[in-house]
Design an enzyme around this catalytic site. Sequence first.
Site, PDB file in Angstrom:
ATOM      1  N   CYS B  62      42.924  35.775  38.685  1.00  0.00           N
ATOM      2  CA  CYS B  62      43.318  35.959  37.690  1.00  0.00           C
ATOM      3  C   CYS B  62      44.352  35.128  37.047  1.00  0.00           C
ATOM      4  O   CYS B  62      44.924  34.394  37.758  1.00  0.00           O
ATOM      5  CB  CYS B  62      43.466  37.231  36.884  1.00  0.00           C
ATOM      6  N   ALA B  65      47.664  35.808  38.482  1.00  0.00           N
ATOM      7  CA  ALA B  65      47.652  35.331  39.719  1.00  0.00           C
ATOM      8  C   ALA B  65      47.853  33.827  39.937  1.00  0.00           C
ATOM      9  O   ALA B  65      48.717  33.396  40.645  1.00  0.00           O
ATOM     10  CB  ALA B  65      46.171  35.445  40.781  1.00  0.00           C
ATOM     11  N   ARG B  96      50.875  34.748  49.872  1.00  0.00           N
ATOM     12  CA  ARG B  96      50.608  32.991  49.632  1.00  0.00           C
ATOM     13  C   ARG B  96      51.029  32.153  50.730  1.00  0.00           C
ATOM     14  O   ARG B  96      50.512  31.175  50.775  1.00  0.00           O
ATOM     15  CB  ARG B  96      50.824  32.626  48.181  1.00  0.00           C
ATOM     16  N   HIS B 194      47.548  28.790  35.508  1.00  0.00           N
ATOM     17  CA  HIS B 194      48.354  27.600  35.798  1.00  0.00           C
ATOM     18  C   HIS B 194      48.749  26.885  34.711  1.00  0.00           C
ATOM     19  O   HIS B 194      49.856  26.607  34.180  1.00  0.00           O
ATOM     20  CB  HIS B 194      47.537  26.418  36.321  1.00  0.00           C
TER      21      HIS B 194
END
Lengths: 489, 476
Positions: B62, B65, B96, B194
């Site tokens: 999402c 994230a 990550r 992003h």
Amino acid sequence: MANNLGLAVKPVTETPVEEVERVAAWINTEEYKEKNFARTSLVINPAHACQPLGAELAAHGFEGSLPFVHGSQGCASYYRSTMNRHFREPAPAVSDSMTEDGAVFGGQNNLHEALENAYALYKPKMMPIFTSCMPEIIGDDLTAFIKNAKNKGCVPQDFPLPYANTPSFNGSHVHGYDAMLLSILQTLTEGKAVEGRCTGKLNLIAGFDANTGNYREYKRILKEFGIPYTLLADISETFDSPLDGHYRIYPGGTKLDDAADSINGKATIALGSYSTAKTFTWLKDTYSGKHVSMPMPFGIAKTDAFLMKISDLFGKPVPESLKAERGRAVDLMTDAHQYIHGKKFAVYGDPDYLLGYVSFLLEMGAVPYHILCSKGTKKLEKEIQALLDGSMYGKEGKIYINKDLWHLRSLVMTDPVDAMIGETHGKFAARDAKIPLFRFGFPIFDRVNLHRVPLIGYQGVLNMLATICNKFIEITDETCDDRHFEMMR
Amino acid sequence: MSKKIDGITKESTQEMIDNALEIYPDKAKKKRVPHLAPNEGEGACVKSNRKTIPGVMSARGCAYAGAKGVVWGPIRDMVHVSHGPVGCGYYSWGTRRNLMSGINGVNQFAMQFTSDFQEKDIVYGGDKKLKTLLQEAKDLFPLAKGISVLSECPVGLIGDDINSVAKASAKELDIPIIPCNCEGFRGVSQSLGHHISNDTIRDYIIETREFPEPIGPYDIALIGEYNIGGDAWSTKPLLEECGFNVKSVWTGDGEMDKIAATHQVKLNVIHCYRSMNYMCKVMEEKYGIPWIELNFFGPTKIRNSLRKLAELFDDNIKEKVEAVIAKYDPLMQAVIDEYKPRLDGKKVMLYVGGLRPRHTVNAYEDLGMAVVGSGYEFAHGDDYERTSPEMPEATVIYDDITEYEFEQFADTLKPDLIGSGIKEKYLFQKMGIPFRQMHSWDYSGPYHGYLGFPTFARDVDMAINSPTWNLVKSPF
């Protein structure tokens, strides 16, 4: 020159080394600990996840069951990854991918489309539905949505769609487990109660437990007793399937028929009262036979109680084989006591596991010293305190409810212990304190195979004790000077 | 010159796609069709950046994230607050592998900070709590250079105003506090997270710091390098060896001050185009900083990339770059000589995010392997345009592939290796197909740069040629 923050432009600066060193020392002090414990709003490194994660675990525990997240797809990806990393196994689950328009119009269309697609693609026998934040906040009416879905033919009328509200802003993963399990059992047993019928079986509810070895151990124990059973929310095959070149999307789980018939059981034991509270409250008024809620069988005394309860419920003596197992566990306890006696431990984790750690340590004459639960209740505190009060090794133990692993770091840095027991997230604190961390809880992201090593029962005593004592011996071997490096330990 | 794979034609690929879609309900099938296609060698062969079809088992995450995990999280000297309930921050905590320098809890904050919303915060709003926790973060972590506030779903839904709280607290505490409205329900994937994060860097960070030293002609920034498994510790020294001063890395092992002063550099070198092209374009428009997209996977691409980069500079750089290539080429050849005999002709399927479904293709080819299918979780058209020329002719391209389709394709193509994520890993391993997690380098790395290639080659060899695979079929 100013920017959107209204702050002046500053030069790029590096923090001076002395300043870094000063702060690095400061965070280990009493002064810092006090400041740290004075926090009211910021939570740092909590040792718990949100409700839907637990709901997914329960949903994975049934035959042909496809966990279904009503909410954003990102949530589903997070839960699945967590399962994948812990078990190193597949964790098939779907979501109905709610997005912005769902926030405006509600999630019914998403739910319906998703049910139809998931049913076609993954051919489940049941889809337990649970919610993440979004539908909880906009107030989706799942009862109506599901009824409409069946009327529309998204899935057949008789297709089981248990559903649970599992808001992430309430409780933790253990509560989500409870809510989902309750709904699954309610759905599957509906109309299945038959007056006078008795399956002759024990229904055993494992509680939130992500150790497949424990489930296998329960089954083995009941086999030794020769007692027929239905293990409810049985994830042992789901998350421990063989690698033989063939992927099975639903490799295990409690048979739906057995779960349905569990309402006619001879007796039901719900383990882990903190992760099965609601389920137990419901079933004790609904299920036939006797009902018992008891702690997970960690350590000798709790295992004794568990076996005696089974023996009592079924009028069968505890089998000799288990009696011999007990003897072997006690044999190791006496053999190994010198390596653990008096050692101080910091323990943290889910309520039901914590109770297990504490009683096991006390039995060994070890000291549960800092006991921390990042999502617990007064009742839990009282229950742990009662355990501590029952042993001279419990005198020094202090309980911290609703404190996090950053609090725990302050504790182990200012008031040291010999080791920690918990799950992977505590590894930073353990490293800073230069003490071992025994990974007995969930999740474990950084070791292999531990989810298969049983911790409950007498076998669990052997496993926990061997792990702990051998580590302490290893530390002696690694750190002693040459003169004290000996052949025997 | 387009690459070909024996047995793969446009027709065979289309047939495989059609077969995989057969099972879908009509509406879903219609939606999936444009996302799967044989590679045409140019242009975007598939549609992308569309909503995931509900119920299909997508690997996507999402917006949160994308913001927390990808862009903001790796900045090591900031406190990143997951604002909302406990889960999102918990799941993205340490998962990550964006490695960081510094001392945890002192000047590096790879931790899980959350406001841990409870029911009362939903009912009464969480702004007050936010104000208090910002103060607590500042008090407990005095060396933090700034704080990001990353909204989870409830925050946007209940109408909290984190922007005003952040603004007021930033003034009061005298540190940058960046509100990021990256609620998970926004957009269709990580990608919007992003973009939103890039926008917040633009709005709150860039140009708020300046390098004290004068700017030189070789001052560059490395953008879209997240230091997975230590990647930046391979690429940054490589660029330095070529004569550049890497003034900042976005955002792997990142430092807030340096990121904030990046408007001063002469060139932005971008690796992960998908997650950070936005800020490259902003810096180009606003400060006239050109940018160049490079590929640091495998010796062929590294060599080409370094030469492409040198073209923009003077002879000093060109000479250094040639010297670097001359130094590493034999070392890389030795790696190829060791592994290629064992990997030659092996087939790979990829399904990842960001840049890898195209950037790693040639690294496999350096080892004699062929990529027979590739796709992205959250790409846009410009990613697929960049992918077509890299992929062999008529191989399958898939966008937001469902687990069902992936399984079907793998069953048909019988790859020797699949490179994808943790959610896919064990499914394919159960099928007996070797697998490497290509988001996280499967707890290995680095894979970038000359330092990374030997590790990459070893890992690929290890996965494919592990003797354990010979034991999958029992003799009885």
